[in-house]
Enzyme design. Structure first.
Site, short mmCIF file in Angstrom:
data_model
loop_
_atom_site.label_atom_id
_atom_site.label_comp_id
_atom_site.label_asym_id
_atom_site.label_seq_id
_atom_site.Cartn_x
_atom_site.Cartn_y
_atom_site.Cartn_z
N ALA C 75 4.48 -2.96 4.84
CA ALA C 75 3.03 -3.05 4.65
C ALA C 75 2.43 -1.66 4.84
CB ALA C 75 2.42 -4.04 5.65
N CYS C 76 1.58 -1.27 3.93
CA CYS C 76 0.97 0.07 3.97
C CYS C 76 0.25 0.30 5.30
CB CYS C 76 -0.03 0.20 2.83
SG CYS C 76 -1.00 1.72 2.90
#
Lengths: 97, 136, 117, 117, 97, 136
Positions: C75-76
């Site tokens: 996840a960024c």
């Protein structure tokens, strides 16, 4: 190239937009709300017939079933997710989200 | 349908051709701000010869690069002003769909950068050249 | 083949996360390697470990199970920081990390597929 | 007048939350009473206290500040449970509670405005 | 009634859809990406001129400024958020999201 | 423009007229599932005489009530099948936009409930009667 469309053709311009740019012969995959375009006899049937005149058109079965879409425009090819993957094997994806 | 053949390992392979495809308008949603961040990181990978990177503005994506944007009264960051700096980050291949500009009464003079204008066939060729297309 | 995936929407609100999961499972069943799933923008909500829908598919858990099979889930970090998602609340087998992971996945993949709205 | 507000999208991804906040401030400035802001569907993400956008507007904090002025802020408990938002991680002055609150706001309000995608 | 539209008229059918149902005289408020409809000289100008023929049309200034929209179709009334609130005082809202 | 006059306190006032306006398609997004939850809660408030509640299906919202929906293979809950039970929860005023049905090649026989079909003018009148309209 595999153009993928996941939006309803009634409220969104996605299908129309990608048809303008997709070269003849390029396959088109309808999934999620995009499968509403495959229903027969609707106001947007002309748009999908135009697509079918130049493109193989696929629709994801699980999405058709979820939405209760039974009567399809002739020529639309119904595939499962394995078929989706097969198309991706053969073509890089152009997601027209 | 049959399986495609796997390609070889990417190391030593030619750079992956990546296109950021901007189709949505700025501010109403965050997507093309996020596409801009992807361009910046891809520039770093281009420097290493791992990817080739370009950006195309189609449909409402052309609104990302119009002049005169000022979202300060909404407390948001301006999006367009970053584009002219992209060549410093190795991102310098900009394309715009001519029809999308015309539909919106825009010309190159209205934009903060000077992308190459493509017709539908040219845009289709650009899309066809890519290994990966990232939509925003 | 090697296939990379990006998910741009959170769980439940849009079908994107479901479609991506179905696609990944079908790709694995056909013998492909998923080089990674990158959760971007609202997609970062997919890795929240506290999702608890009564009697429903638990989307975070589903992803975590794919992660347990060795599929990288990232996840960024910037989008996670914006939205209040941290490594502590991420499901097992998901990593909060930089956009460079997206670039790596793309660079390793023969095909790249994005699911979003 | 008494005005009720519903927000159907999370912070940052869509402008809905920003527009709702601007509207509420302008309504207060004109002397109206905001009977409540109901966060529904992805809107529940607005009350996450861990949002931490570097150098940016902190949307959760902005809502919390309005809550401190006495405006009821309620995030739907069902949607919060689905998405892993709990009272513990909610910003001060926001309550995770039931859809009945939406019905109450509507019933009390002369006008009701929804912001979403 | 105050119809509110927050979507781009190029990719979404919202403006067209609410024009079909909004009775003559009903005000229409454009905000967020909806304000793109107010720009002069575009392909969708006809749609907004049709709206203006039967409805007062308002556009939120902060949204116009954010997007750098300077040349508006004549007749569009630019308002700030206080003006938005005033419209809501006068009319129940029909959000055409 | 001038301020409207505040109304009196709602207690003792006539019930607030509330309309759930379904315009989006099911499954691709969650909105009309959420609208359904609002209908159920509003039914409880109607029983107390606090609100009057109705639901209108317009544009892609009509897809919420078509027969034959089966999202089980996607692991999602079926939406349409709850509608016939709504009258048990005091929600029994159903309206549908005739043009939206016709555009989608649907008739009342394709639906799980039998809403009243309205033309554009009828739908406009319905919208005009409401104190609050909740879009999904």
């Amino acid at each position: 190239m595999l153009f993928t469309v996941n939006k309803s053709p009634y409220l969104r311009g996605n299908l129309e937009g990608c048809l303008r740019l997709a070269p003849a012969g390029t396959p088109l995959l309808l999934y999620e709300d995009g499968v509403y375009a495959a229903a027969a006899g609707t106001r947007v049937e002309g748009l999908l017939r135009q697509a079918l005149a130049s493109h193989p058109v696929y629709a994801v079965e699980a999405d058709l079933k979820a939405r209760g879409i039974a009567r399809l425009i002739e020529g639309v090819r119904v595939i499962d997710y394995a078929g989706f993957v097969e198309l991706v094997e053969q073509h890089p994806v152009v997601p027209w989200l | 349908m049959e399986h495609g053949e796997p390609r070889g390992e990417p190391s030593g392979a030619p750079p992956r051709k990546v296109l950021v495809l901007m189709r949505k308008a700025p501010y109403g949603s965050l997507y093309n701000w996020e596409g801009l961040q992807v361009l910046l990181i891809m520039g770093a990978y281009k420097m290493q010869g791992l990817v080739d990177i370009a950006v195309a503005f189609v449909e409402d994506g052309v609104f990302a690069i119009t002049q005169g944007q000022d979202p300060s009264s909404l407390g948001m960051k301006a999006i367009a002003k970053t584009y002219p700096a992209l060549p410093d980050f190795e991102v310098d291949r900009f394309y715009v769909d001519g029809q999308s500009l015309a539909d919106r009464n825009l010309t190159l003079d209205d934009l903060v950068i000077k992308p190459e204008i493509l017709d539908a066939a040219g845009m289709a060729r650009l899309l066809a050249e890519q290994d990966a297309i990232l939509p925003f | 083949m090697k296939i990379g995936v990006m998910v741009q929407e959170g769980p439940y609100q849009h079908q994107a996360s479901d479609s991506a999961w179905e696609f990944v499972r079908a790709a694995l069943a056909r013998g492909h390697e998923i080089v990674g799933v990158f959760f971007y923008t609202d997609g970062v909500y997919n890795v929240n470990r506290f999702m608890n829908p009564p009697g429903e598919r638990v989307i975070g858990k589903r992803w975590s199970e794919l992660g347990a099979q060795g599929i990288p889930l990232v996840a960024c970090v910037t989008d996670s920081t914006y939205r209040g998602i941290t490594q502590e609340i991420a499901v097992p087998n998901a990593k909060i990390s930089g956009l460079g992971n997206l670039a790596e996945f793309i660079q390793q993949a023969d095909r790249f597929v994005t699911f979003g709205d």
